[in-house]
Motif scaffolding. Sequence first.
Motif, PDB file in Angstrom:
ATOM      1  N   TYR A  62     -52.300  23.965  49.116  1.00 58.85           N
ATOM      2  CA  TYR A  62     -51.925  25.156  49.862  1.00 58.85           C
ATOM      3  C   TYR A  62     -51.045  24.803  51.064  1.00 58.85           C
ATOM      4  O   TYR A  62     -50.145  25.568  51.431  1.00 58.85           O
ATOM      5  N   ASP A  63     -51.304  23.641  51.680  1.00 56.47           N
ATOM      6  CA  ASP A  63     -50.482  23.205  52.802  1.00 56.47           C
ATOM      7  C   ASP A  63     -49.070  22.864  52.338  1.00 56.47           C
ATOM      8  O   ASP A  63     -48.078  23.188  53.005  1.00 56.47           O
ATOM      9  N   LEU A  64     -48.981  22.201  51.184  1.00 56.73           N
ATOM     10  CA  LEU A  64     -47.673  21.864  50.623  1.00 56.73           C
ATOM     11  C   LEU A  64     -46.883  23.136  50.302  1.00 56.73           C
ATOM     12  O   LEU A  64     -45.682  23.227  50.583  1.00 56.73           O
ATOM     13  N   LEU A  65     -47.555  24.135  49.742  1.00 58.78           N
ATOM     14  CA  LEU A  65     -46.893  25.400  49.420  1.00 58.78           C
ATOM     15  C   LEU A  65     -46.377  26.086  50.680  1.00 58.78           C
ATOM     16  O   LEU A  65     -45.282  26.672  50.678  1.00 58.78           O
ATOM     17  N   LEU A  66     -47.146  26.017  51.760  1.00 58.01           N
ATOM     18  CA  LEU A  66     -46.710  26.612  53.033  1.00 58.01           C
ATOM     19  C   LEU A  66     -45.445  25.932  53.538  1.00 58.01           C
ATOM     20  O   LEU A  66     -44.486  26.604  53.958  1.00 58.01           O
ATOM     21  N   ILE A  67     -45.415  24.592  53.485  1.00 62.19           N
ATOM     22  CA  ILE A  67     -44.243  23.839  53.945  1.00 62.19           C
ATOM     23  C   ILE A  67     -43.023  24.196  53.102  1.00 62.19           C
ATOM     24  O   ILE A  67     -41.922  24.420  53.620  1.00 62.19           O
ATOM     25  N   ILE A  68     -43.201  24.271  51.782  1.00 63.06           N
ATOM     26  CA  ILE A  68     -42.087  24.599  50.882  1.00 63.06           C
ATOM     27  C   ILE A  68     -41.548  25.986  51.187  1.00 63.06           C
ATOM     28  O   ILE A  68     -40.327  26.201  51.236  1.00 63.06           O
ATOM     29  N   CYS A  69     -42.442  26.951  51.388  1.00 63.94           N
ATOM     30  CA  CYS A  69     -42.010  28.334  51.665  1.00 63.94           C
ATOM     31  C   CYS A  69     -41.227  28.417  52.974  1.00 63.94           C
ATOM     32  O   CYS A  69     -40.199  29.100  53.040  1.00 63.94           O
ATOM     33  N   ILE A  70     -41.700  27.738  54.000  1.00 58.10           N
ATOM     34  CA  ILE A  70     -40.999  27.757  55.293  1.00 58.10           C
ATOM     35  C   ILE A  70     -39.622  27.109  55.152  1.00 58.10           C
ATOM     36  O   ILE A  70     -38.618  27.633  55.652  1.00 58.10           O
ATOM     37  N   LEU A  71     -39.565  25.960  54.479  1.00 54.87           N
ATOM     38  CA  LEU A  71     -38.283  25.277  54.279  1.00 54.87           C
ATOM     39  C   LEU A  71     -37.320  26.138  53.459  1.00 54.87           C
ATOM     40  O   LEU A  71     -36.123  26.201  53.757  1.00 54.87           O
ATOM     41  N   ALA A  72     -37.852  26.793  52.437  1.00 51.69           N
ATOM     42  CA  ALA A  72     -37.005  27.642  51.587  1.00 51.69           C
ATOM     43  C   ALA A  72     -36.393  28.772  52.402  1.00 51.69           C
ATOM     44  O   ALA A  72     -35.197  29.061  52.275  1.00 51.69           O
TER      45      ALA A  72
END
Length: 274
Positions: A62-72
């Motif tokens: 879930y933390d990785l998904l949050l980072i990806i979404c913010i970067l995207a």
Amino acid sequence: MKQLHQQITTRLSTNSTDRLSVIFIKKLLLFGWLQAISCIFPVIIFLSLALSSWASGYIPRYDLLLIICILAQFIMYKTGLETKDEVYVITMFHVLGLIMELHKVHHGSWSYPEAAYSKFFGVPLYSGFMYASVGSYICQAWRNLQLRTLRWPNKLLAITIGAAIYLNFITNAFLPDVRLYIAIALIIIFWRTKFSFTLGESTHKIFAILSFILIGFFIWLAENIATFLGAWRYAYQHNGWQMVEWHKITSWSLLVIVSIIIVGQLKIFKKEVF
């Protein structure tokens, strides 16, 4: 990306010498392309859901998904795929989505079983981006398809019905679910409303009610994929994946209506062509 978009739209443009069958195919492909580039953020989320389990040994999923979404979102803004106003709208959807997630998870409607640092009261922060992705699609499609509204309801009626939909999502955990009555009111309010969209040099129209149902159906299909990939789980999916219940199509259709009302009213506020 902008150059690629320009090249594709140019190749799919029609002219007076094309046969009717060629015109139909070009318009169909152009419509598909415009829909595809409007779904960039949702596609990023689904690809991340599919691939993120591989990294579960290094960082909580879930933390990785949050980072990806913010970067995207950062990259989309910096590359011009999203405007500043669209980022504001998407942030609003993220906040509204998190509020709903906190409420629904608290009442056991669904759960996020995996551990994460960015998880509060059972809800990972990345989950708000799934609602934001709906807002992103609507903003992008509105611009790419040059959407215009015909016979849009009175502002007070539109805002009232949008608020009623959202509040019913919250209150149906402890009060009677009145979505049937809301749906009837929606049909009455939006019965005459249409959307026009542009493909090349031609303009087409679709009834708003039909577009709400179609978008809700495709989001329901996406939800089946998301639950299969473990984005979240409904209570009946804990012992093994099952197809998401059919009535969720109405839930997503109602959510789409709220999203479109928010975007539409903001465009009126900004005095953009609506």
